[in-house]
Design a protein around this motif. Structure first.
Motif, PDB file in Angstrom:
ATOM      1  N   ILE A   1       2.524  -7.976   5.057  1.00  0.00           N
ATOM      2  CA  ILE A   1       1.153  -7.508   4.890  1.00  0.00           C
ATOM      3  C   ILE A   1       0.811  -7.404   3.402  1.00  0.00           C
ATOM      4  O   ILE A   1       1.490  -6.705   2.649  1.00  0.00           O
ATOM      5  N   THR A   2      -0.251  -8.103   2.989  1.00  0.00           N
ATOM      6  CA  THR A   2      -0.697  -8.054   1.595  1.00  0.00           C
ATOM      7  C   THR A   2      -1.815  -7.025   1.452  1.00  0.00           C
ATOM      8  O   THR A   2      -2.860  -7.159   2.089  1.00  0.00           O
ATOM      9  N   PRO A   3      -1.628  -5.993   0.641  1.00  0.00           N
ATOM     10  CA  PRO A   3      -2.682  -4.994   0.437  1.00  0.00           C
ATOM     11  C   PRO A   3      -3.673  -5.442  -0.640  1.00  0.00           C
ATOM     12  O   PRO A   3      -3.275  -5.812  -1.744  1.00  0.00           O
ATOM     13  N   VAL A   4      -4.953  -5.411  -0.298  1.00  0.00           N
ATOM     14  CA  VAL A   4      -6.033  -5.778  -1.208  1.00  0.00           C
ATOM     15  C   VAL A   4      -6.808  -4.508  -1.538  1.00  0.00           C
ATOM     16  O   VAL A   4      -7.206  -3.767  -0.634  1.00  0.00           O
ATOM     17  N   VAL A   5      -7.025  -4.247  -2.808  1.00  0.00           N
ATOM     18  CA  VAL A   5      -7.768  -3.054  -3.217  1.00  0.00           C
ATOM     19  C   VAL A   5      -9.213  -3.428  -3.504  1.00  0.00           C
ATOM     20  O   VAL A   5      -9.492  -4.420  -4.190  1.00  0.00           O
ATOM     21  N   GLY A   6     -10.142  -2.665  -2.947  1.00  0.00           N
ATOM     22  CA  GLY A   6     -11.560  -2.884  -3.198  1.00  0.00           C
ATOM     23  C   GLY A   6     -12.298  -1.563  -3.246  1.00  0.00           C
ATOM     24  O   GLY A   6     -11.932  -0.612  -2.534  1.00  0.00           O
TER      25      GLY A   6
ATOM     26  N   ASP B   1     -16.293  -4.297  -4.093  1.00  0.00           N
ATOM     27  CA  ASP B   1     -15.888  -4.816  -5.392  1.00  0.00           C
ATOM     28  C   ASP B   1     -14.368  -4.963  -5.378  1.00  0.00           C
ATOM     29  O   ASP B   1     -13.629  -3.977  -5.473  1.00  0.00           O
ATOM     30  N   VAL B   2     -13.892  -6.197  -5.196  1.00  0.00           N
ATOM     31  CA  VAL B   2     -12.453  -6.431  -5.053  1.00  0.00           C
ATOM     32  C   VAL B   2     -11.755  -6.335  -6.405  1.00  0.00           C
ATOM     33  O   VAL B   2     -12.153  -6.995  -7.371  1.00  0.00           O
ATOM     34  N   TRP B   3     -10.709  -5.531  -6.463  1.00  0.00           N
ATOM     35  CA  TRP B   3      -9.927  -5.366  -7.685  1.00  0.00           C
ATOM     36  C   TRP B   3      -8.807  -6.398  -7.771  1.00  0.00           C
ATOM     37  O   TRP B   3      -8.437  -6.815  -8.861  1.00  0.00           O
ATOM     38  N   GLY B   4      -8.236  -6.752  -6.645  1.00  0.00           N
ATOM     39  CA  GLY B   4      -7.096  -7.665  -6.614  1.00  0.00           C
ATOM     40  C   GLY B   4      -6.159  -7.265  -5.487  1.00  0.00           C
ATOM     41  O   GLY B   4      -6.522  -6.470  -4.619  1.00  0.00           O
ATOM     42  N   HIS B   5      -4.966  -7.822  -5.482  1.00  0.00           N
ATOM     43  CA  HIS B   5      -4.022  -7.480  -4.413  1.00  0.00           C
ATOM     44  C   HIS B   5      -2.615  -7.304  -4.963  1.00  0.00           C
ATOM     45  O   HIS B   5      -2.282  -7.773  -6.055  1.00  0.00           O
ATOM     46  N   GLY B   6      -1.804  -6.618  -4.172  1.00  0.00           N
ATOM     47  CA  GLY B   6      -0.405  -6.410  -4.517  1.00  0.00           C
ATOM     48  C   GLY B   6       0.480  -7.406  -3.815  1.00  0.00           C
ATOM     49  O   GLY B   6      -0.004  -8.333  -3.151  1.00  0.00           O
ATOM     50  N   PRO B   7       1.803  -7.234  -3.895  1.00  0.00           N
ATOM     51  CA  PRO B   7       2.730  -8.146  -3.231  1.00  0.00           C
ATOM     52  C   PRO B   7       2.769  -7.888  -1.726  1.00  0.00           C
ATOM     53  O   PRO B   7       2.452  -6.787  -1.268  1.00  0.00           O
ATOM     54  N   PRO B   8       3.155  -8.901  -0.934  1.00  0.00           N
ATOM     55  CA  PRO B   8       3.288  -8.701   0.518  1.00  0.00           C
ATOM     56  C   PRO B   8       4.377  -7.673   0.821  1.00  0.00           C
ATOM     57  O   PRO B   8       5.415  -7.623   0.155  1.00  0.00           O
TER      58      PRO B   8
ATOM     59  N   CYS C   1      -4.361   0.172 -12.986  1.00  0.00           N
ATOM     60  CA  CYS C   1      -3.999   0.345 -11.579  1.00  0.00           C
ATOM     61  C   CYS C   1      -3.443  -0.948 -10.999  1.00  0.00           C
ATOM     62  O   CYS C   1      -2.379  -0.961 -10.386  1.00  0.00           O
ATOM     63  N   MET C   2      -4.147  -2.055 -11.209  1.00  0.00           N
ATOM     64  CA  MET C   2      -3.730  -3.308 -10.596  1.00  0.00           C
ATOM     65  C   MET C   2      -2.472  -3.871 -11.258  1.00  0.00           C
ATOM     66  O   MET C   2      -1.650  -4.501 -10.585  1.00  0.00           O
ATOM     67  N   THR C   3      -2.306  -3.614 -12.543  1.00  0.00           N
ATOM     68  CA  THR C   3      -1.059  -4.023 -13.202  1.00  0.00           C
ATOM     69  C   THR C   3       0.123  -3.310 -12.565  1.00  0.00           C
ATOM     70  O   THR C   3       1.156  -3.926 -12.248  1.00  0.00           O
ATOM     71  N   ASN C   4      -0.025  -2.005 -12.341  1.00  0.00           N
ATOM     72  CA  ASN C   4       1.033  -1.231 -11.688  1.00  0.00           C
ATOM     73  C   ASN C   4       1.206  -1.639 -10.227  1.00  0.00           C
ATOM     74  O   ASN C   4       2.336  -1.744  -9.731  1.00  0.00           O
ATOM     75  N   PHE C   5       0.097  -1.873  -9.535  1.00  0.00           N
ATOM     76  CA  PHE C   5       0.134  -2.192  -8.110  1.00  0.00           C
ATOM     77  C   PHE C   5       0.851  -3.519  -7.881  1.00  0.00           C
ATOM     78  O   PHE C   5       1.595  -3.678  -6.908  1.00  0.00           O
ATOM     79  N   LYS C   6       0.627  -4.481  -8.754  1.00  0.00           N
ATOM     80  CA  LYS C   6       1.255  -5.794  -8.602  1.00  0.00           C
ATOM     81  C   LYS C   6       2.751  -5.752  -8.891  1.00  0.00           C
ATOM     82  O   LYS C   6       3.486  -6.651  -8.491  1.00  0.00           O
ATOM     83  N   ARG C   7       3.186  -4.702  -9.580  1.00  0.00           N
ATOM     84  CA  ARG C   7       4.615  -4.534  -9.863  1.00  0.00           C
ATOM     85  C   ARG C   7       5.321  -3.734  -8.767  1.00  0.00           C
ATOM     86  O   ARG C   7       6.491  -3.366  -8.915  1.00  0.00           O
ATOM     87  N   LEU C   8       4.592  -3.459  -7.705  1.00  0.00           N
ATOM     88  CA  LEU C   8       5.107  -2.636  -6.619  1.00  0.00           C
ATOM     89  C   LEU C   8       6.454  -3.147  -6.120  1.00  0.00           C
ATOM     90  O   LEU C   8       6.612  -4.326  -5.829  1.00  0.00           O
TER      91      LEU C   8
ATOM     92  N   HIS D   1       0.440   5.565  -0.766  1.00  0.00           N
ATOM     93  CA  HIS D   1       1.280   6.113  -1.840  1.00  0.00           C
ATOM     94  C   HIS D   1       1.325   5.163  -3.035  1.00  0.00           C
ATOM     95  O   HIS D   1       1.191   5.601  -4.195  1.00  0.00           O
ATOM     96  N   ALA D   2       1.499   3.877  -2.776  1.00  0.00           N
ATOM     97  CA  ALA D   2       1.594   2.901  -3.860  1.00  0.00           C
ATOM     98  C   ALA D   2       0.304   2.848  -4.665  1.00  0.00           C
ATOM     99  O   ALA D   2       0.336   2.765  -5.904  1.00  0.00           O
ATOM    100  N   PHE D   3      -0.831   2.907  -3.988  1.00  0.00           N
ATOM    101  CA  PHE D   3      -2.110   2.894  -4.699  1.00  0.00           C
ATOM    102  C   PHE D   3      -2.277   4.147  -5.551  1.00  0.00           C
ATOM    103  O   PHE D   3      -2.620   4.065  -6.738  1.00  0.00           O
ATOM    104  N   LEU D   4      -2.018   5.312  -4.952  1.00  0.00           N
ATOM    105  CA  LEU D   4      -2.164   6.562  -5.700  1.00  0.00           C
ATOM    106  C   LEU D   4      -1.229   6.597  -6.896  1.00  0.00           C
ATOM    107  O   LEU D   4      -1.588   7.055  -7.980  1.00  0.00           O
ATOM    108  N   ASN D   5      -0.022   6.099  -6.709  1.00  0.00           N
ATOM    109  CA  ASN D   5       0.969   6.083  -7.770  1.00  0.00           C
ATOM    110  C   ASN D   5       0.578   5.123  -8.895  1.00  0.00           C
ATOM    111  O   ASN D   5       0.977   5.303 -10.046  1.00  0.00           O
ATOM    112  N   SER D   6      -0.226   4.114  -8.538  1.00  0.00           N
ATOM    113  CA  SER D   6      -0.655   3.111  -9.518  1.00  0.00           C
ATOM    114  C   SER D   6      -1.878   3.550 -10.300  1.00  0.00           C
ATOM    115  O   SER D   6      -2.024   3.211 -11.481  1.00  0.00           O
TER     116      SER D   6
END
Length: 203
Positions: free
Chosen positions: A108-113, A91-98, A7-14, A177-182
């Protein structure tokens, strides 16, 4: 763990939507993924009506990033300030690009937790900032009948989710959408914006 890493690999490539000059102001929001009644869900807030900007709209908890904080620190701190969810519950997973916010005034930087199990007693809502907290099961966000899109006057197109009385749109919908897609496979989450009914935003 493998799903989380994927998920986070895909999310960071957003792919970051761009238009105009990149603003200098920065903020961070938390995408709180939680279990509610054993159903994987996403938590949202409704902004208080007395706020100067985006009042009454659905959003993720978050706020401006001070110079001495990282996006993750800001997202976690603002979440506690707004809805009382303690940092040790997240439990923080990481964040995507601004990503550019409304009217391209802030990045805005999205952080997934994730929150293992969310209970009502975990929340203490700051009514000066938040009018309501609600969760939406991920399975409902995946249903085509709840998926739309909106086209702005400048031609910019973003997804929209409408679940019961809640309209999730703008940057909040794009991050959703980006999170679900990731995190989900294409056979589980399909969202073809151009084939959906348009939800026009008049603001």
């Amino acid at each position: 763990m493998a799903a989380r890493e994927r998920c986070m690999t895909n999310f960071k490539r957003l792919a970051t939507p761009r238009y105009g000059k990149v603003p200098s102001d920065a903020a961070a929001v938390l995408v709180p993924v939680c279990n509610v009644g054993e159903k994987p869900s996403i938590l949202y807030t409704v902004r208080a009506t007395n706020l100067r900007t985006n009042n009454g709209e659905v959003s993720f908890p978050g706020g401006p990033i001070p110079q001495n904080e990282s996006p993750i620190q800001t997202a976690v701190r603002e979440t506690f300030q707004e809805i009382g969810l303690r940092p040790d519950k997240i439990d923080v997973w990481g964040h995507g690009p601004p990503l550019p916010g409304r009217n391209n005034k802030i990045m805005i930087t999205p952080v997934v937790g994730s929150i293992d199990t969310l209970a009502p007693e975990d929340l203490n809502i700051n009514v000066g900032e938040v009018a309501e907290v609600f969760t939406v099961p991920i399975e409902l966000l995946c249903e085509p009948k709840n998926q739309y899109y909106t086209q702005f006057s400048n031609g910019f197109v973003l997804p929209v989710f409408v679940v019961e009385e809640y309209k999730i749109w703008g940057i909040t919908a794009f991050i959703t959408h980006a999170f679900l897609n990731s995190v989900l496979t294409n056979d589980v989450y399909k969202n073809e914006w151009t084939k959906k009914k348009i939800v026009i935003d008049n603001q």
